[in-house]
Design a protein around this motif. Structure first.
Motif, PDB file in Angstrom:
ATOM      1  N   GLN B 266     -67.560 -31.741 104.136  1.00  0.00           N
ATOM      2  CA  GLN B 266     -66.354 -32.374 103.591  1.00  0.00           C
ATOM      3  C   GLN B 266     -65.631 -33.147 104.685  1.00  0.00           C
ATOM      4  N   GLU B 267     -66.410 -33.749 105.594  1.00  0.00           N
ATOM      5  CA  GLU B 267     -65.783 -34.468 106.685  1.00  0.00           C
ATOM      6  C   GLU B 267     -64.960 -35.638 106.159  1.00  0.00           C
ATOM      7  N   GLY B 268     -63.814 -35.794 106.745  1.00  0.00           N
ATOM      8  CA  GLY B 268     -62.942 -36.890 106.323  1.00  0.00           C
ATOM      9  C   GLY B 268     -62.189 -36.614 105.044  1.00  0.00           C
ATOM     10  N   HIS B 269     -62.408 -35.448 104.453  1.00  0.00           N
ATOM     11  CA  HIS B 269     -61.712 -35.147 103.210  1.00  0.00           C
ATOM     12  C   HIS B 269     -60.397 -34.455 103.489  1.00  0.00           C
ATOM     13  N   LYS B 270     -59.432 -34.765 102.665  1.00  0.00           N
ATOM     14  CA  LYS B 270     -58.152 -34.057 102.781  1.00  0.00           C
ATOM     15  C   LYS B 270     -58.270 -32.726 102.050  1.00  0.00           C
ATOM     16  N   SER B 271     -57.422 -31.808 102.424  1.00  0.00           N
ATOM     17  CA  SER B 271     -57.543 -30.473 101.848  1.00  0.00           C
ATOM     18  C   SER B 271     -56.755 -30.369 100.543  1.00  0.00           C
ATOM     19  N   ILE B 272     -56.807 -29.190  99.958  1.00  0.00           N
ATOM     20  CA  ILE B 272     -56.066 -28.917  98.732  1.00  0.00           C
ATOM     21  C   ILE B 272     -54.936 -27.958  99.109  1.00  0.00           C
ATOM     22  N   PRO B 273     -53.735 -28.466  99.301  1.00  0.00           N
ATOM     23  CA  PRO B 273     -52.657 -27.565  99.759  1.00  0.00           C
ATOM     24  C   PRO B 273     -52.059 -26.715  98.638  1.00  0.00           C
ATOM     25  N   LEU B 274     -52.082 -27.252  97.419  1.00  0.00           N
ATOM     26  CA  LEU B 274     -51.600 -26.482  96.265  1.00  0.00           C
ATOM     27  C   LEU B 274     -52.761 -26.389  95.278  1.00  0.00           C
ATOM     28  N   PRO B 275     -53.156 -25.171  94.893  1.00  0.00           N
ATOM     29  CA  PRO B 275     -54.341 -25.047  94.026  1.00  0.00           C
ATOM     30  C   PRO B 275     -54.025 -25.279  92.547  1.00  0.00           C
ATOM     31  N   TYR B 276     -53.715 -26.520  92.212  1.00  0.00           N
ATOM     32  CA  TYR B 276     -53.401 -26.856  90.826  1.00  0.00           C
ATOM     33  C   TYR B 276     -54.451 -27.810  90.281  1.00  0.00           C
ATOM     34  N   TYR B 277     -54.528 -27.931  88.997  1.00  0.00           N
ATOM     35  CA  TYR B 277     -55.315 -28.975  88.347  1.00  0.00           C
ATOM     36  C   TYR B 277     -54.834 -29.065  86.912  1.00  0.00           C
ATOM     37  N   GLY B 278     -55.238 -30.062  86.234  1.00  0.00           N
ATOM     38  CA  GLY B 278     -54.764 -30.175  84.854  1.00  0.00           C
ATOM     39  C   GLY B 278     -55.293 -31.419  84.190  1.00  0.00           C
ATOM     40  N   SER B 279     -54.928 -31.545  82.943  1.00  0.00           N
ATOM     41  CA  SER B 279     -55.273 -32.769  82.223  1.00  0.00           C
ATOM     42  C   SER B 279     -54.172 -33.058  81.211  1.00  0.00           C
TER      43      SER B 279
END
Lengths: 692, 749
Positions: B266-279
């Motif tokens: 995952q080089e160059g990828h930003k992290s997930i600081p808040l574990p949310y998702y949705g639609s």
């Protein structure tokens, strides 16, 4: 100096991979520094503004609707229409500037396209396709209607080399109407009547001594088996709207070519791109797969090995490195082709990701282009103001500094230019600027300069004569056993400068009396002199950056050779019936340093006004001083041991060999003890942390 | 020899003395050696992690389930109800749905369609109805998966407080898994308890996807999926082509098994600081938040393809990790972590409808939920006046022929001068992080708490900041150790389950054991910081990795590390030190006074169409923050400034007194323009502009963010102010107000 350089290179290579990036969230591109692996961060130069990975309406019946398959070439015409050679699907696509499908070409003259690899579209919109699998170059009108095709030309010149006609990349020179193409390793041209018109940009293979010797002694059978040496082949090329031909070759240097009408490259020679290393540590040279030129004549080349793009100006200076491998926008997997549109957006085709990324230049790069362009147009004031603005944004951007220095030089602001060249470490131009500055000073203060030079010259000559006269009196006094050690030291120093043989005779005569003053003072004086010289020598001829100067380094450079030479000389002469005592060897070699101690400060003073054109003379004088030192050492060896001239030279060479052996041994011991020390320190650290 | 001879006696005395001295020395050496051996041999006392207990979100815990299954009936039957929703289950279809009591809007556990079930091909039907996917590992280390919607799964529903417990019994292989679904006032929770997983026949559970089809959207629908990459990104289902690739990102960070980028992938990828998702789309939507097990979780976007265009987003828990190692023949082999992660997976689903069913509504609902559960403060910590963020680079470590030395980039006096200059320029509020103030310099790991320029100067500087009511944070790093630093390879750094030190390809960077660092902070560093008169600490890196240590005596799980990092913030707060947090993972927000390096975009992943300031919408008006790109190091300052406006960030610059050219001999490679003198005018002008134009909205929560055009966004604040940001090169008119090109306008309510 060489040793120091190699230490630096090694250190940098070791550290290059370990750069700390605590603020890793800051996005940036880089330019390459002078040292191996060195990267200098610069603001982002290109940003991905669009990804074309699905083309609505393309192959609607297929399971892979809208998808490219192993695309190998992209071309943008003057209306910014995008043409893609979708090689895996045996099709050529025409899209509008937004990526909407306009046309799909899958066959011509009743024959389906087979493995199309190259594309070109002329001003009228006619499309040329390198239909590799069908061994033809197609000429279609703007609607894709077949006009003609070009096939393998008949030419005696090509009979041996052009076994198969498999065109890969093509371009048209609108000036003469020739079709340029890459076929295998050949870069050649055809005219409109399908006649071979010659090879392009062929370089002489040059002389190779090993190859020559092998062929000289090989039998005819062996010669037949030897590979024929061929000129470097080209990977790709592009022809700009004004018919300039740029190409990238497979060579290990001079990979970028700007080919003129007689086939020579007018692009500066040099190494382009960067070396990388594979998992086995083997060097990997850049593999430039394509080249594109924007409206400012700035060049971008794509290295397929590391998926990076290198952006150069028209004189071969690196402006930016961007891209690289990755799975997000702005990074690539396998670049196969690049092309600019009329807005200077760079289109990058990726055959692994099957997409086309549109990279737009950022405000920073636009300003770089604009400032460069103004410079080339001779609008120096405007260009300078833009470069200065950029320098505020990017204080260590070497390109900005180079242009600023150059403009200041052209505007005859030599003091400013001198400072800039000093900061970027451009010694050649520093020396040139110093020469110009010096000329102005001479012109303005001619009388004063001549006066000072005369006074100094007369003073020096008088001093030399005076001391020469004095040294006879001094020599007589030294044949007195009661003379003090201080006086003896002073006298021998003077004699060693004018009459080293008499100095050595005196040293021999006073063999029973140990005087430690020369052994301590003279090496110490040489260390001080060298330190001052390293720090103050004029930049044009200096071999060391000011911040690298250290007493420790200078002490090492004096004491290590001095002590090792003395010990080796003593050891060797002891074996070869020498008469020198250990003290005598120390003293004689110390007195040998006197000319260097006297002349080095004078050279340092003179170096302040040495310009580029006199640099070689200055270096020759420096070499003369070194030679004097060596001559004194040889004299000492011969005179104090009563060796013949022949034997002296032989013994001296033996001593040098011995010194080499000692150094190698010392380095081995140092390496082993450093490893041992490291082990002990780790154990100690482990223990101490346990008791914390 | 006469024994009474004084000379002989004296000699004997000396001998005796020598003997005693030798014995003492021998004893001391033996004691030293013994203690070293013992310290290695004897097991150390177990780590006391009691200080870290009880941390995390105060989410609603489930009640106990009954053993008697719900009787099978046709159609949906009510299983639980509260004041807002009712939970209905269909034993026939193995499905549940949540129905809003008033509006009757229903959210199904899988993808719901009115299509005749017989018209749907079985493979697609299984994807649509899937409530749980399980990946498992067989004896040959092959990974396969099971779906709860498969025909050979026996399922039973059991009632529990406010919900149901669904027990899935897979037959081949024989794995049993329990999932709980229970209501609360804003939606429901779905939970897979670890003790509800039964592994049989040598099969090991590798991971579980929870409700993988919940809220999924068919391609072509006017809807989107929100994914938490960096600041937040959108996947547009309407324009999806079916050619997009699946993307699965680790929450917070990948498992800390190695730091080799190519392995992490995952080089160059930003992290997930808040574990949310949705639609959201068609008037309904949801925002999911992983409340338990996030440290082992991934969030996956699974786009539809050209054959079946169902676009899904879901959370998963990885119970076991794999690691590529070299065997004795130097061949690569895959090893699987021997222990299953002792973690439950629990996801809170916030249900949205009507006007709130968009990403702004999701952010608002999430903000409320995080405040309610204690993850986010309820009261605003933002200052009264618009602040300026300023990082000051004090010094770096540089390499020369004699080794390493500290190079001052800014002296304390010069930093004080900068403060005065800014103050004179009208800057009223300042958040400053001092970078590289320690003797190790900027960019070094395992930083000491010792000032490079002398404690006295640092004290004076802090005093000056306090007098001007400016916030000063001393940068710390309790995560990284670099080769050559003073740390123990045995005790300080973390090891993976294969007993390898967690490091990069060059064995240069290591991760520090969080417990040891907690002890260091508690027992040593805090005293030193207090001695230096520090008023605040900036915690770098605590959002970067959650190291799990498999060392025998310092074993820590990622969950332990998460709790320890949260406790470190509290420790600082207990000692009256203000805490600044880099990036701002959710477990650090409760005690943070200032967030820095907050993401101002996503990773540029190919699948996503737009970047949105979702994170900013959650924290704006509650915590002051600055984005990650300093204005002085952007390629286009105007654009960066507009981004600050859109993302609600304070203006941010990174400066030093010396030019960045002076960094050429250091290992710092990413700072290229920092000289304060070059930027002071821009800094004060930008601050003045922000203070005059945005002070009304600075302390308000962000309630809406919308793309008006491709390059024009409108951000609405709680009191009705609208900020229209125009990134385009042409003027635009919004509701009669013209926004100049490359500028922004605040429209008052």
């Amino acid at each position: 100096m060489l040793k120091k350089c190699s230490i630096f290179v090694l250190l940098f290579v070791l550290l290059a991979g370990f750069a700390a990036q605590a603020k890793s969230t800051i996005g940036h591109d880089v330019v390459l520094g002078d040292k191996p692996g060195e990267e200098i961060a610069i603001p982002v130069t290109y940003e991905c503004v669009q990804v074309i990975d699905f083309i609505q309406g393309y192959m609607p019946e297929s399971g892979d609707e809208g998808k490219l398959n192993n695309p190998q070439d992209v071309f943008i015409d003057q209306n910014d229409c995008i043409y893609i050679a979708d090689t895996g699907n045996n099709a050529v696509l025409k899209l509008d500037s937004e990526g909407n499908l306009l046309q799909v070409i899958t066959e011509a003259n009743g024959v389906p396209l087979q493995y199309p690899l190259g594309l070109y579209v002329d001003e009228a919109g006619d499309i040329f396709i390198a239909d590799n699998g069908n061994a033809r170059i197609l000429h279609l009108d703007k609607d894709g209607v077949y006009i003609e095709e070009f096939v393998a030309p008949e030419s005696e010149l090509l009979s041996q080399n052009l076994a198969t006609f498999d065109p890969a990349k093509i371009g048209i020179n609108s000036y003469n109407g020739y079709i340029y193409m890459l076929i295998g390793k050949q870069f050649l041209t055809l005219d409109a009547l399908n006649r071979f018109q010659g090879l392009v940009g062929t370089e002489p293979v040059g002389f190779d001594l090993i190859d020559y010797l092998v062929r000289l002694f090989a039998t005819d059978v062996q010669k037949e088996k030897l590979e024929k040496r061929e000129p470097v082949s080209y990977n790709n090329f592009c022809i700009t709207p004004d018919n300039k031909i740029y190409a990238v070759s497979m060579a290990n240097a001079n990979q970028i070519k700007k080919i003129n009408s007689i086939g020579d490259s007018t692009y500066p020679a040099g190494f382009y791109g960067e070396l990388t290393y594979d998992e086995n540590g083997e060097t990997v040279y850049p593999f430039f797969v394509d080249i594109a030129v924007d409206s400012y004549d700035m060049i971008t080349v794509a290295d397929q090995h590391n998926s990076k793009l290198y952006h150069y100006n028209d004189v071969g200076e690196l402006l930016a490195v961007f891209g690289g491998k990755g799975s997000n926008k702005g990074s690539f997997e396998t670049i196969t082709s690049i092309c600019y549109d009329t807005k200077d957006r760079l289109f990058v085709l990726d055959s692994s990701r099957n997409n086309l990324q549109v990279m737009a230049p950022t405000a920073f790069l636009q300003q770089v282009h604009s400032a460069t362009s103004l410079y080339l147009q001779g609008k120096y004031d405007e260009s300078l103001s833009q470069w200065n603005e950029m320098r505020q944004l990017m204080s260590s951007y070497p390109v900005a500094q180079k242009y600023i220095a150059s403009i200041l030089y052209k505007q005859q602001d030599y003091s400013g230019a001198l400072q800039e060249y000093y900061e970027i470490g451009d010694k050649a131009n520093y020396g040139k600027t110093l020469g110009a500055l010096r000329s102005i000073f001479y012109t303005e203060h001619f009388g004063l300069v001549v006066g000072v030079v005369l006074v100094v010259a007369v003073g020096v000559v008088w001093l030399l004569l005076f001391l020469h006269k004095k040294c006879y009196a001094v020599e007589d006094g030294l044949y007195d056993h009661g003379v003090s050690r201080g006086r003896e030291f002073g006298g021998l120093c003077l004699l060693s400068f004018y009459h080293p043989i008499r100095m050595l005779d005196l040293l021999k005569w006073r063999r029973q009396r140990v005087n430690l003053l020369p052994v301590i003072i003279l090496p110490a004086a040489l260390i001080v002199v060298r330190f001052i010289a390293s720090y103050f020598t004029g930049y044009t001829v200096s071999s060391m950056e000011k911040e690298d100067v250290s007493v420790f380094y200078e002490a090492t450079m004096v004491l290590v050779p001095y002590i090792s030479m003395v010990l080796c000389t003593y050891a060797v002469t002891s074996v070869f019936s020498g008469e020198m005592t250990l003290y005598e060897t120390f003293a004689a070699y110390a007195y040998s340093m006197v000319p260097m101690i006297v002349l080095w400060p004078a050279l340092t003073l003179v170096s302040q006004v040495v310009a580029s054109q006199e640099a070689s003379v200055f270096l020759a004088v420096q070499g003369f001083v070194y030679a004097w030192l060596v001559w004194n050492l040889i004299l000492s060896l011969g005179r104090l041991n009563d060796y013949s001239a022949k034997k002296t030279v032989g013994i001296f060479l033996l001593v040098l060999f011995g010194v080499g052996v000692v150094w190698v041994l010392c380095m081995l011991i140092f390496t082993f003890s450093a490893q041992l020390g490291h082990f002990i320190s780790e154990v100690f650290q482990e223990i101490s942390s346990r008791f914390q | 020899m006469d024994k009474k001879d004084p000379a002989v006696q004296a000699k004997r005395k000396i001998h005796r003395g020598k003997l005693i001295a030798a014995c003492v020395a021998a004893l001391a050496a033996a004691a030293l050696l013994g203690s070293i051996v013992l310290s290695w041999v004897l097991p150390e006392k177990a780590l006391d992690l009691s200080f870290a207990d009880g941390r995390g979100l105060a989410w609603k815990r489930p009640g106990a389930a009954t053993d008697t299954p719900i009787a099978a009936t046709s159609g949906y039957q009510e299983a639980a109800r509260n004041g807002h929703y009712r939970l209905e289950v269909s034993t026939e279809e193995t499905m549940f749905r949540i129905v809003e009591n008033t509006t009757g809007t229903a959210w199904y556990g899988g993808y719901h369609t009115d299509e005749n079930p017989e018209d749907i091909i079985p493979r697609n039907a299984r994807i649509m109805k899937n409530l749980l996917s399980v990946s498992y590992i067989d004896a040959d280390n092959n990974v396969s998966s099971l779906n709860s919607s498969a025909d050979d799964v026996s399922t039973s529903f059991h009632t529990m407080e406010d919900g149901v417990e669904i027990r899935f019994n897979f037959t081949e292989p024989a794995i049993n898994i329990t999932m709980q679904v229970y209501l609360d006032d804003t939606g429901f929770y779905a939970r897979v308890p670890n003790d509800g997983i039964e592994e049989n026949g040598g099969y090991q559970v590798a991971g579980v996807d929870i409700l993988p089809a919940f809220g999924s959207v068919m391609t072509g629908t006017d809807a989107y999926i929100v994914y938490p990459d960096g600041s937040g990104v959108l996947f547009d289902c309407k324009t999806a082509t079916g050619s997009e690739s699946m993307y699965s990102g680790y929450v917070y960070a990948p498992p800390a098994l190695t730091l080799q980028q190519e392995t992490v992938g995952q080089e160059g990828h930003k992290s997930i600081p808040l574990p949310y998702y949705g639609s959201a789309g068609d008037g309904t939507g949801f925002a999911a938040y992983i409340v338990d097990g996030a440290e082992y979780a991934r969030i996956t976007l699974s786009p539809g393809n050209t054959i079946f265009g169902l676009n899904r987003v879901y959370g998963s828990l990885e119970y076991r990790n794999s690691l590529t190692v070299l065997n004795s023949q130097n061949e690569e082999m895959e090893v699987i972590s021997p222990e299953r992660a002792d973690a439950d997976l629990c996801v809170k689903y916030l249900l949205l409808e009507g006007e709130k069913a968009d990403y702004s509504g999701m952010a608002g609902a999430l903000r409320g939920y995080l405040q309610e559960t204690g993850a986010l403060p309820k009261e605003t910590a933002s200052p009264e006046t618009m602040p300026l963020a300023l990082d000051i680079l004090m010094g770096v470590q540089q390499e020369d022929l004699l080794g390493k030395s500290y190079r001052h980039m800014t002296t304390y006096t010069q930093a004080e001068e900068m403060l005065d200059t800014l103050s004179d320029g009208g800057v009223e509020s300042l958040y400053t992080v001092l970078l590289g103030w320690q003797k190790e310099g900027y960019g070094s790991g395992l930083l000491s708490a010792e000032s490079a320029g002398g404690a006295g100067f640092l004290k004076d500087l802090q005093k000056a900041f306090q007098e001007k009511k400016a916030n000063l944070y001393l940068q710390t790093d309790y995560l990284n150790a670099y080769d050559g630093g003073r740390f123990s390879m045995q005790k300080d750094i973390v090891y993976n389950f294969f007993d390898q030190a967690v490091t990069d390809a060059n064995e240069f960077r290591f991760l520090l054991n969080p417990y040891r660092q907690y002890e260091k902070l508690r027992d040593k560093d805090l005293k030193k910081y207090q001695k230096l008169g520090a008023s605040g600490l900036a915690f770098d890196g605590l959002s970067s990795w959650l190291p799990a240590d498999s060392s025998k005596n310092r074993a820590l799980t990622a969950a332990d590390s998460k709790a320890i990092y949260a406790a470190m913030i509290d420790l600082a707060k207990d000692r009256q030190l203000s805490a600044a947090v880099q990036v701002g993972n959710d477990y650090l927000l409760h005690g943070a006074d200032y967030l820095y390096d907050v993401y101002d975009g996503g990773s540029g992943l190919f699948a996503f169409s737009r970047e949105i300031p979702f994170y900013s919408m959650v924290v704006h008006g509650i915590l002051p923050y600055s984005c990650a790109t300093p204005g002085n190091m952007s390629s286009d300052f105007t654009r960066t400034k507009l981004k600050w406006v859109e993302y609600g960030s304070m203006p941010y610059f990174l400066v030093s007194y010396q030019s960045a050219a002076a960094l050429s001999k250091s290992q710092v490679t990413d700072i290229f323009s920092s000289r304060f003198a070059d930027w002071e005018t821009v800094i004060t002008q930008t601050y003045t502009e922000f203070a005059s134009r945005l002070s009304d909205v600075y302390r308000q929560t962000m309630v809406s963010h919308k793309y008006v055009q491709d390059d024009v966004v409108c951000v609405t604040y709680a009191e009705g102010h609208r900020v229209v940001v125009n990134y385009s090169d042409e003027d635009v008119t919004i509701d009669g107000t013209t926004v100049p090109a490359n500028d922004y306008t605040v429209i008052n309510p």
